[in-house]
Design a protein around this motif. Structure first.
Motif, PDB file in Angstrom:
ATOM      1  N   GLN A  74      31.933  46.240  39.664  1.00 31.26           N
ATOM      2  CA  GLN A  74      30.818  45.749  39.144  1.00 31.26           C
ATOM      3  C   GLN A  74      31.354  44.457  38.258  1.00 31.26           C
ATOM      4  O   GLN A  74      30.666  44.038  37.618  1.00 31.26           O
ATOM      5  CB  GLN A  74      30.705  46.833  37.790  1.00 31.26           C
ATOM      6  CG  GLN A  74      30.070  48.156  38.122  1.00 31.26           C
ATOM      7  CD  GLN A  74      28.759  47.910  38.975  1.00 31.26           C
ATOM      8  OE1 GLN A  74      27.753  47.244  38.206  1.00 31.26           O
ATOM      9  NE2 GLN A  74      28.553  48.280  40.431  1.00 31.26           N
ATOM     10  N   SER A  75      32.413  44.078  38.656  1.00 31.19           N
ATOM     11  CA  SER A  75      32.977  42.883  38.217  1.00 31.19           C
ATOM     12  C   SER A  75      33.974  42.247  39.083  1.00 31.19           C
ATOM     13  O   SER A  75      34.765  42.771  39.951  1.00 31.19           O
ATOM     14  CB  SER A  75      33.574  43.031  36.680  1.00 31.19           C
ATOM     15  OG  SER A  75      34.921  43.791  36.663  1.00 31.19           O
ATOM     16  N   ALA A  76      34.400  40.731  38.910  1.00 28.94           N
ATOM     17  CA  ALA A  76      35.263  40.167  39.866  1.00 28.94           C
ATOM     18  C   ALA A  76      36.670  40.819  39.354  1.00 28.94           C
ATOM     19  O   ALA A  76      37.592  41.031  40.511  1.00 28.94           O
ATOM     20  CB  ALA A  76      35.334  38.649  39.432  1.00 28.94           C
ATOM     21  N   GLU A  77      36.772  41.037  38.170  1.00 26.21           N
ATOM     22  CA  GLU A  77      38.301  41.534  37.737  1.00 26.21           C
ATOM     23  C   GLU A  77      38.591  42.758  38.350  1.00 26.21           C
ATOM     24  O   GLU A  77      39.760  42.996  38.761  1.00 26.21           O
ATOM     25  CB  GLU A  77      38.118  41.717  36.021  1.00 26.21           C
ATOM     26  CG  GLU A  77      39.403  42.205  35.698  1.00 26.21           C
ATOM     27  CD  GLU A  77      39.594  42.591  34.133  1.00 26.21           C
ATOM     28  OE1 GLU A  77      40.541  42.536  33.485  1.00 26.21           O
ATOM     29  OE2 GLU A  77      38.471  42.465  33.429  1.00 26.21           O
ATOM     30  N   GLU A  78      37.566  43.779  38.258  1.00 22.81           N
ATOM     31  CA  GLU A  78      37.835  45.254  39.220  1.00 22.81           C
ATOM     32  C   GLU A  78      38.132  44.901  40.484  1.00 22.81           C
ATOM     33  O   GLU A  78      39.006  45.570  41.100  1.00 22.81           O
ATOM     34  CB  GLU A  78      36.399  45.747  39.035  1.00 22.81           C
ATOM     35  CG  GLU A  78      36.505  47.546  39.353  1.00 22.81           C
ATOM     36  CD  GLU A  78      35.350  48.270  39.467  1.00 22.81           C
ATOM     37  OE1 GLU A  78      35.208  49.300  39.657  1.00 22.81           O
ATOM     38  OE2 GLU A  78      34.377  47.590  38.816  1.00 22.81           O
TER      39      GLU A  78
END
Length: 239
Positions: A74-78
């Motif tokens: 759900q995010s680039a960080e994930e």
């Protein structure tokens, strides 16, 4: 007047493209498009094309290319964290859930099944070792050594070995193992506390007190660290 419906952009759409690019880079093959998959065409798993791809890397790619948006990253960080070795697969998530329910035997089995499917999953390996500490020391030692082989930069594997050495009253060995564990994973309160324990048992009281305070700074409610500090102070006659 015709109104356009506005749909909020979802980062998982871009992350699908990123994972598709990783798929292409590692296999040399362009993956089937999402629209073709909607028409029942199947995505070939990366390791079927290139067996040298790590199982965990394949899991990351497949998660990023899920057809259901909610099942993707759900995010680039994930995604970045997953690529750095912090990927929580479905099997690992299931093992954690069973452990939360207090079923240790079933949790061990689920962790072992996870590692059969994902033999390079360092998180699952070290969590299994930490669980086995409560069940069987020999199995815990074996699991900890396996975890260290998979990810030698995770101090928790050395922490498990150090804890077992403490139990066996092999204080010199415990000190060596726990010192390495602390250097690699200084944020783990339980490792700091066991390191303090080994120092105290070798009559290195001043160092033990400093390390014990570090443990309590991380977790001020640690019953073991609080009790250990009282014991150290008593032996130093600091009332």
């Amino acid at each position: 007047m015709c109104q356009r419906s506005y749909q909020k952009p979802n980062p998982s759409t871009d992350l699908y493209a990123v994972c598709a690019s990783i798929y292409h880079a590692l296999t040399g093959k362009v993956p089937v498009t999402s629209s073709a998959r909607l028409s029942s065409e199947t995505l070939i798993y990366p390791r079927q094309i290139e067996p040298s791809i790590r199982p965990q890397t394949e899991q990351i790619i497949l998660k990023g290319m899920k057809m259901n948006i909610e099942e993707r990253f759900q995010s680039a960080e994930e995604l970045i964290n997953a690529l750095k070795g912090k990927f929580i697969s479905q099997q690992l998530s299931q093992a954690r859930q069973i452990l939360k329910q207090g079923n240790l035997t079933e949790a061990v089995t689920t962790y072992q099944q996870c590692l059969l499917k994902e033999p390079d999953n360092g998180i699952a390996a070290v969590e299994l070792a930490m669980l086995l500490v409560y069940i069987d020391d020999r199995q815990a030692i074996f699991a900890a050594n396996q975890a260290i082989k998979i990810n030698p930069n995770d101090g928790r594997g050395y922490g498990v070995l150090g804890l077992i050495s403490c139990r066996q009253e092999n204080w010199v060995q415990a000190l060596q193992q726990l010192k390495k564990a602390v250097n690699l994973s200084p944020e783990e309160s339980w490792i700091q506390a066991n390191y303090a324990w080994s120092l105290a048992k070798l009559s290195r009281w001043k160092e033990a007190l400093i390390v014990c305070d570090r443990s309590l700074k991380i977790d001020s409610n640690s019953a073991f660290a609080l009790g250990l500090k009282s014991w150290i102070l008593a032996n130093q006659k600091h009332w």
